[in-house]
Design an enzyme around this catalytic site. Sequence first.
Site, PDB file in Angstrom:
ATOM      1  N   HIS A  68       0.811  -1.219   0.000  1.00 48.09           N
ATOM      2  CA  HIS A  68       0.000   0.000   0.000  1.00 48.09           C
ATOM      3  C   HIS A  68       0.844   1.269   0.000  1.00 48.09           C
ATOM      4  O   HIS A  68       0.306   2.367  -0.124  1.00 48.09           O
ATOM      5  CB  HIS A  68      -0.937   0.006   1.221  1.00 48.09           C
ATOM      6  CG  HIS A  68      -2.245   0.686   0.951  1.00 48.09           C
ATOM      7  ND1 HIS A  68      -2.394   1.711   0.046  1.00 48.09           N
ATOM      8  CD2 HIS A  68      -3.485   0.470   1.471  1.00 48.09           C
ATOM      9  CE1 HIS A  68      -3.647   2.113   0.026  1.00 48.09           C
ATOM     10  NE2 HIS A  68      -4.340   1.367   0.877  1.00 48.09           N
ATOM     11  N   ARG A  69       2.156   1.145   0.126  1.00 50.80           N
ATOM     12  CA  ARG A  69       3.002   2.335   0.062  1.00 50.80           C
ATOM     13  C   ARG A  69       3.066   2.898  -1.358  1.00 50.80           C
ATOM     14  O   ARG A  69       3.286   4.098  -1.538  1.00 50.80           O
ATOM     15  CB  ARG A  69       4.421   1.996   0.548  1.00 50.80           C
ATOM     16  CG  ARG A  69       4.513   1.654   2.027  1.00 50.80           C
ATOM     17  CD  ARG A  69       5.896   1.171   2.409  1.00 50.80           C
ATOM     18  NE  ARG A  69       6.253  -0.089   1.735  1.00 50.80           N
ATOM     19  CZ  ARG A  69       7.378  -0.760   1.966  1.00 50.80           C
ATOM     20  NH1 ARG A  69       8.261  -0.279   2.834  1.00 50.80           N
ATOM     21  NH2 ARG A  69       7.617  -1.894   1.324  1.00 50.80           N
TER      22      ARG A  69
END
Length: 431
Positions: free
Chosen positions: A403-404
């Site tokens: 999710h970064r």
Amino acid sequence: MSIHEVFMPALSSTMTEGKIVSWVKSPGDKVEKGETVVVVESDKADMDVETFYEGFLAHIIVEAGETAPVGSAIAFIAETEAEIEQAKSLANSGGAAATTTSSPEPIAATALVATPALASQNGSNHKEGRLVASPRARKLAKELKVDLTTLQGSGPHGRIVAEDVEALSNKGKQPTPVAPAAPIPTSAPVAPPAPRTPAPTPVAAAVPGQTVPLTTFQNAVVRNMVATISVPVFRVGYTITTDGLDKLYKQIKSKGVTMTALLAKAVAVTLQKHPLLNASYSDQGIVYHSDINISVAVAMDDGGLITPVLQNADAVDIYSLSRTWKSLVERARAKQLQPQEYNSGTFTLSNLGMFGVDKFDAILPPGQGSILAIGASRSQVVATPDGLFAVRQQMQVNITSDHRIIYGAHAAAFLQDLAKLIETNPQSLTL
């Protein structure tokens, strides 16, 4: 004093320790430049370790079956026979090179996977006048007391393989091997034991109440899984109708095409439109990879997990991709993959559909942005656009992403395009 230390090499970026599979040379044996002296098991494969020095294997510090940290000394090589005793004395005194006036120098070594495919892909390792044999052939020759120098190798570039040793032994041109504790008929080829060195008992065969040590492969999985804890991930699921893909598979299965190759090809082609899903995170930013290399998780028979890589899967035709996959799986289970064949993946597939699993969550491998979990294809009753009901083959897929750099909308768009390809245009995978 011209004595060199042989260090445990780092055979992969994740390797922290290695196990000695077997010593090709014995103490006192002459060692030629570029000759294999030891076979080492890394966290992924068994590899030949060659030396750039000439001399004599003076003393072995780490015996076969034992492990040692990367960078630690595992043996001494002396340039002359007169220095062999000095090397032994050095080892008996603690083996610390820094305590001597003339410190032993690190031995320059190269690690090579003992597999015929390596020569065809990256050029031959064969040098004129040098004996080239696979680790299995060397071990078998030692057991059967076969002189490798009398053999003509049938492998690529004259490499001696196990079958060459067995063939000569069966012709009776060599002395009968010393019988082991359990009698083995001398008329049949004697295959080496499945594990090359004493290995922990597989979990399935463990005695209740017994604690079984993890294998090298299992320890590697532990380290990788722990490393993923710090990565924030999310998951998105999708249902894909596979009637068209299943029909295509039945049509071309007889030509050697595997379902794994078809799925990998479909994912790779879809990634062409979604380069972010093929990217990975770094402290400097998003790393967009130039190639689309699909890793596919494979369980090892003796414990652990490895992910052979189908390199450039988007550009390779489905028939070549299937042949490559079969070769990768065979060599992965024989622990004979070269590093770039298991650590160059940019996207991973994990398929448990063959076990009847409907849906599961896959853990993101370190260094990648996404992994796709694939469940079984099952018959489902679905509503058609005209308001009727029909039976369709459907499978559940579930993507886990970092999710970064990847957000929900990115993963959803990728899954939509993957489903569109599989449902409406699977024939394009054969082009």
